[in-house]
Enzyme design. Structure first.
Site, PDB file in Angstrom:
ATOM      1  CB  THR A 228     -10.327  52.475   3.031  1.00  0.00           C
ATOM      2  OG1 THR A 228     -11.588  52.667   3.635  1.00  0.00           O
ATOM      3  CG2 THR A 228      -9.833  53.760   2.425  1.00  0.00           C
TER       4      THR A 228
ATOM      5  NE  ARG B 252     -20.336  57.565   2.710  1.00  0.00           N
ATOM      6  CZ  ARG B 252     -19.277  56.848   3.044  1.00  0.00           C
ATOM      7  NH1 ARG B 252     -18.569  56.252   2.112  1.00  0.00           N
ATOM      8  NH2 ARG B 252     -18.942  56.704   4.301  1.00  0.00           N
TER       9      ARG B 252
ATOM     10  N   GLY C 285     -17.240  60.004   1.529  1.00  0.00           N
ATOM     11  CA  GLY C 285     -16.754  59.663   2.868  1.00  0.00           C
ATOM     12  C   GLY C 285     -15.498  60.445   3.211  1.00  0.00           C
TER      13      GLY C 285
ATOM     14  CB  THR D 215      -9.233  52.153   6.580  1.00  0.00           C
ATOM     15  OG1 THR D 215     -10.278  51.252   6.197  1.00  0.00           O
ATOM     16  CG2 THR D 215      -8.393  51.500   7.676  1.00  0.00           C
ATOM     17  N   GLY D 216     -12.167  53.268   7.769  1.00  0.00           N
ATOM     18  CA  GLY D 216     -13.210  53.011   8.756  1.00  0.00           C
ATOM     19  C   GLY D 216     -14.522  53.578   8.285  1.00  0.00           C
TER      20      GLY D 216
ATOM     21  N   GLY E 105     -16.751  56.144   7.396  1.00  0.00           N
ATOM     22  CA  GLY E 105     -16.295  57.451   6.949  1.00  0.00           C
ATOM     23  C   GLY E 105     -16.881  58.641   7.670  1.00  0.00           C
TER      24      GLY E 105
END
Lengths: 307, 307
Positions: free
Chosen positions: B175, B203, B205, B226-227, B229
């Site tokens: 991200t 999809r 997030g 960020t990670g 989602g």
């Protein structure tokens, strides 16, 4: 734990003049039937999640309310459907946005939760999952009822069809939703909507957004919101109720009232919510003229109201 | 107020073995260039919102990072792009999900905020707004770089392409995002991503969800996450940092650390965030092996790091 359930069929201006006594009566009869049915299911040991979903399925199937069959129409004349579910034990959630074919969008949202590693699927991707998992689909014409077609025509005629500068139809914040607390103290929430009349295709409101229109956590509460979606999204209404309980030590009632009457006006937001905590307490605040709603707690007769 | 800015280019496992010294150097050079440019803009009086958007545009244009040109590819071999912006003064926000044609998705998200009454537009509805407002569009092939095509093939080959049971590519939580606080004490956040490698089309997030991946409020902070989602969505990570500051009286650093190291693991979540408060304090916590990041505060030299 005493079980409890609350449902809503939308909040808004709901002019008494535009709601004929006959329509009012039909709405109340539906809300009562669905509330009683949910309470009976809880009495028989159904889970909060199943009861919340079951109530929303019934509301989706009812053409009186803006979700599923009888949903409002987007500017292209078809319904685009948003729905979400969340359960409070594992904080698992599923949602769909701008779906066009699932007969019961809330069931597709549940399938996203159960059968995929995702939380939110949008548009054709949502419809494709229904196809794949054989979740019942319908022709998009199934959702369209004559009254909604006329409503769309009125919205277009009055210039409320263009979205560039705040042309929301302020009368109509239709959504349906349910929250439940079962005998184990588990809570769940489910919400479904056709969104705004004459909305731009692809517009996503708060309903399918976890934390905005739908939220559940056994440590605090389950919430289903209804109102003008954009302020609900910016504020994150549903998770705000939970956060106030958790971090400010407020009761469900205090937290829910504060969010609807103090915080939501701060972002020019109008609407309401139904909420339940893990002790079976209920809150049903709204800052609009009315909210279609029904509620029941173990050992108490169910009740319904509009204003 | 002292101005401050922080950017990220994704968090994740980031194996040292898979990141060649040359690629590492290229990433750090990019992060440094974009951080310095953002700090200079703030020095010259640019608004937090313009600076956050400008930094994300630069990260989108850089093929090293998973957003815009060089985004990861969905299972159908094209990029589906999510982005959001929020400014903390009026808490106005805009976002797009699963867009396929805006050259810079964050600029389209900004257009949703400025030119529509909506917060979130998905899929074709997002692309249609770009067309209508003449926000620069590109052929979807513009986003595809060879390294991402190979990555998709590896994901497919290793069976990480089917999404029914948790087949997320755990290495790649790419991200990009930025938060800024300007000299007036206004804060803003912007985030953009291609999402997960080999994701199911449609999809969505956390990135385009206000309160999950992106949030800003002058009273508390601006956050870009960020990670992975889905846990970010269920928890509502970005607004949790704000809620802890507001309702539990925590500092930015304490709140941000708590959310990433205590709350996120509670929903099996991995990732990080960059955050700034209205006093120009910064926090950049992550619970993964690394997070590509850069930061600068008035009167201090900018810095960058990965691990």
């Amino acid at each position: 734990m005493p079980f409890a359930v609350a449902i809503h069929g939308g909040a808004g201006l709901i002019r008494r003049s535009s709601l004929t006594p006959e329509r009012q009566e039909r709405c109340l009869v539906s809300l009562r039937r669905i509330t009683i049915s949910a309470a009976e299911a809880l009495e028989q040991g159904a889970s909060a999640l199943d009861v919340a979903i079951g109530a929303v399925v019934a509301l989706e199937d009812d053409p009186l309310f803006n979700a599923g069959h009888g949903a409002v129409l987007a500017s292209h004349g078809e319904a685009e459907l948003d729905a979400a579910v969340m359960e409070g034990t594992h904080r698992a959630a599923g949602a769909v946005a701008a779906a066009r074919t699932p007969r019961n969008p809330v069931q597709l949202a549940h399938a996203v939760m159960v059968h995929t590693p995702h939380v939110l699927l949008a548009a054709e991707g949502a419809d494709a999952l229904a196809e794949e998992l054989r979740i019942p689909q319908v022709d998009p014409s199934y959702f369209v009822v004559e009254a909604r077609r006329e409503q769309l025509q009125r919205a277009r005629a009055s210039g409320r069809f263009h979205l560039d500068h705040g042309g929301a139809d302020k009368d109509v914040y239709g959504t349906v939703g349910a929250v439940a607390c079962d005998a184990t103290g588990a809570v769940a929430a489910a919400t479904s909507t056709g969104g705004m009349v004459n909305k731009r295709p692809g517009r996503v409101g708060d309903t399918p957004v976890i934390g905005a229109g739908t939220f559940a956590w056994n440590d605090t509460c389950a919430v289903s919101g209804t109102g003008h979606g954009e302020p609900f999204l910016r504020l994150g209404v549903a998770s705000r109720v939970s956060a106030r309980m958790e971090l400010a030590g407020e009761s469900l009632a205090t937290a829910a009232e504060h969010v609807i009457h103090r915080e939501l006006p701060g972002v020019e937001g109008q609407g309401g919510l139904v909420a339940v905590d893990a002790q079976g307490n209920l809150a049903l605040p709204f800052n609009t003229a009315g909210m279609f709603r029904g509620w029941a707690r173990q050992g108490q007769p169910p009740d319904v109201a509009i204003w």
